[in-house]
Write a protein that holds these residues in place. Structure first.
Motif, short mmCIF file in Angstrom:
data_model
loop_
_atom_site.label_atom_id
_atom_site.label_comp_id
_atom_site.label_asym_id
_atom_site.label_seq_id
_atom_site.Cartn_x
_atom_site.Cartn_y
_atom_site.Cartn_z
N PHE A 103 -49.63 -11.88 41.53
CA PHE A 103 -48.48 -11.41 40.74
C PHE A 103 -47.18 -11.52 41.53
CE2 PHE A 103 -51.34 -8.76 37.75
CZ PHE A 103 -51.36 -9.79 36.82
N ASP A 104 -47.24 -11.40 42.86
CA ASP A 104 -46.03 -11.63 43.66
C ASP A 104 -45.54 -13.07 43.50
OD1 ASP A 104 -45.90 -9.11 44.59
OD2 ASP A 104 -46.67 -9.53 46.60
N ARG A 105 -46.49 -14.00 43.46
CA ARG A 105 -46.13 -15.42 43.36
C ARG A 105 -45.72 -15.80 41.93
NH1 ARG A 105 -50.95 -18.29 44.83
NH2 ARG A 105 -51.67 -16.57 46.10
N HIS A 106 -46.18 -15.00 40.94
CA HIS A 106 -45.91 -15.34 39.53
C HIS A 106 -45.36 -14.14 38.78
CE1 HIS A 106 -47.99 -19.14 40.16
NE2 HIS A 106 -48.95 -18.46 40.74
N PRO A 107 -44.11 -13.76 39.06
CA PRO A 107 -43.53 -12.58 38.41
C PRO A 107 -43.45 -12.73 36.89
CG PRO A 107 -41.90 -13.72 39.79
CD PRO A 107 -43.22 -14.37 40.06
N ASP A 108 -43.33 -13.98 36.40
CA ASP A 108 -43.29 -14.19 34.95
C ASP A 108 -44.62 -13.78 34.31
OD1 ASP A 108 -44.34 -16.29 36.48
OD2 ASP A 108 -43.99 -17.78 34.91
N LEU A 109 -45.73 -14.03 35.02
CA LEU A 109 -47.04 -13.62 34.50
C LEU A 109 -47.25 -12.12 34.71
CD1 LEU A 109 -49.20 -16.66 35.70
CD2 LEU A 109 -48.17 -16.27 33.45
N ALA A 110 -46.77 -11.62 35.84
CA ALA A 110 -46.91 -10.17 36.12
C ALA A 110 -46.28 -9.34 35.01
CB ALA A 110 -46.28 -9.83 37.47
N ALA A 111 -45.20 -9.85 34.43
CA ALA A 111 -44.50 -9.11 33.37
C ALA A 111 -45.36 -8.97 32.11
CB ALA A 111 -43.19 -9.83 33.01
N LEU A 112 -46.42 -9.79 32.02
CA LEU A 112 -47.27 -9.78 30.81
C LEU A 112 -48.61 -9.09 31.05
CD1 LEU A 112 -46.60 -13.48 29.73
CD2 LEU A 112 -45.51 -11.41 28.85
N LYS A 113 -48.79 -8.48 32.22
CA LYS A 113 -50.10 -7.90 32.53
C LYS A 113 -50.35 -6.64 31.69
CE LYS A 113 -48.74 -4.97 36.39
NZ LYS A 113 -48.78 -4.75 37.84
N PRO A 114 -51.61 -6.22 31.54
CA PRO A 114 -51.89 -5.02 30.76
C PRO A 114 -51.13 -3.81 31.29
CG PRO A 114 -53.92 -6.15 31.35
CD PRO A 114 -52.82 -6.83 32.09
N GLN A 115 -50.55 -3.07 30.34
CA GLN A 115 -49.79 -1.89 30.73
C GLN A 115 -50.12 -0.71 29.82
OE1 GLN A 115 -45.68 -3.12 30.83
NE2 GLN A 115 -46.19 -4.57 32.48
N ALA A 116 -50.02 0.50 30.39
CA ALA A 116 -50.36 1.71 29.59
C ALA A 116 -49.38 1.88 28.44
CB ALA A 116 -50.32 2.91 30.50
#
Ligand SMILES: N[C@@H](CCC(=O)N[C@@H](CS)C(=O)NCC(=O)O)C(=O)O
Length: 198
Positions: A185-198
């Motif tokens: 996720f550090d390398r791909h912040p665009d993907l990190a923004a789409l990760k599962p969230q509460a």
């Protein structure tokens, strides 16, 4: 295309990440599966998310079928087509999603059944399954190619969901996977923004 989804759903996150890497736009429709609403059950009779409504009104599910479809629409940017690489990618996706399916079954046992009806041997079986899959994922992530493909998306969404719901499983029992996830996720912040969230 409209995607019935929810923010914590790991399979929905995988589809959103796939659409992002395929450069395809999805209109998001927040959906609570507990309601068994008409739009959800019309779109996917199984009543699960993610479910996709195409521009011509036809529908697609489940997440694996949707990701395969988006990849085909975009000319295969996320699923390698050579047989061995295809098999490795789809196997890792099945392993990561199967791990989540087992942990989610254990979660649902407590969420949807009254406490006197919780059946410990069945929950234990789900956790043995999830633990074997997490152990296997430690080997698999070490062999993933550098450029993100569908396997990275499945593993990162499924691990992020475990971290959300059962943080001790990842940070306590599988620190190597927690470290892989953080690096990814550090390398791909665009993907990190789409990760599962509460
Ligand atoms: N194999 C399906 C699994 C989908 C699934 O289990 N979705 C969950 C949310 S992450 C769901 O809809 N759960 C509601 C339920 O089981 O009633 C996929 O890959 O899309």
């Amino acid at each position: 295309m409209r995607l019935l989804y929810s923010k914590p759903s790991p399979y929905s996150s995988k589809v959103r990440m796939a659409a992002h890497l395929c450069d395809l736009k999805l209109d998001l429709v927040s959906t609570n599966t507990a309601d068994e609403g008409a739009e959800l059950t019309r779109t996917n009779p199984i009543g699960k998310i993610p479910a996709l409504i195409l521009d011509d009104g036809s529908t697609l599910y489940d997440s694996r079928v949707i990701c395969d479809y988006l990849d085909r629409l975009a000319g295969n940017p996320i699923i390698p087509q050579a047989p061995d690489a295809w098999a490795a990618t789809k196997r890792v996706e099945a392993l990561a999603d199967g791990m989540t399916e087992a942990a989610m079954a254990a979660l649902y046992e407590k969420r949807y059944r009254p406490e006197p009806m919780w059946y410990e041997p069945w929950m234990d079986k789900q956790w043995r399954r999830a633990h074997r899959a997490l152990d296997a994922l430690e080997q698999e992530v070490a062999a993933l190619p550098e450029a993100p493909n569908l396997a990275h998306l499945a593993v990162s969404c499924d691990l992020a969901w475990v971290q959300l719901r059962f943080p001790e499983e990842l940070d306590g029992r599988h620190p190597a996977l927690a470290a892989w996830l953080e690096r990814f996720f550090d390398r791909h912040p665009d993907l990190a923004a789409l990760k599962p969230q509460a």
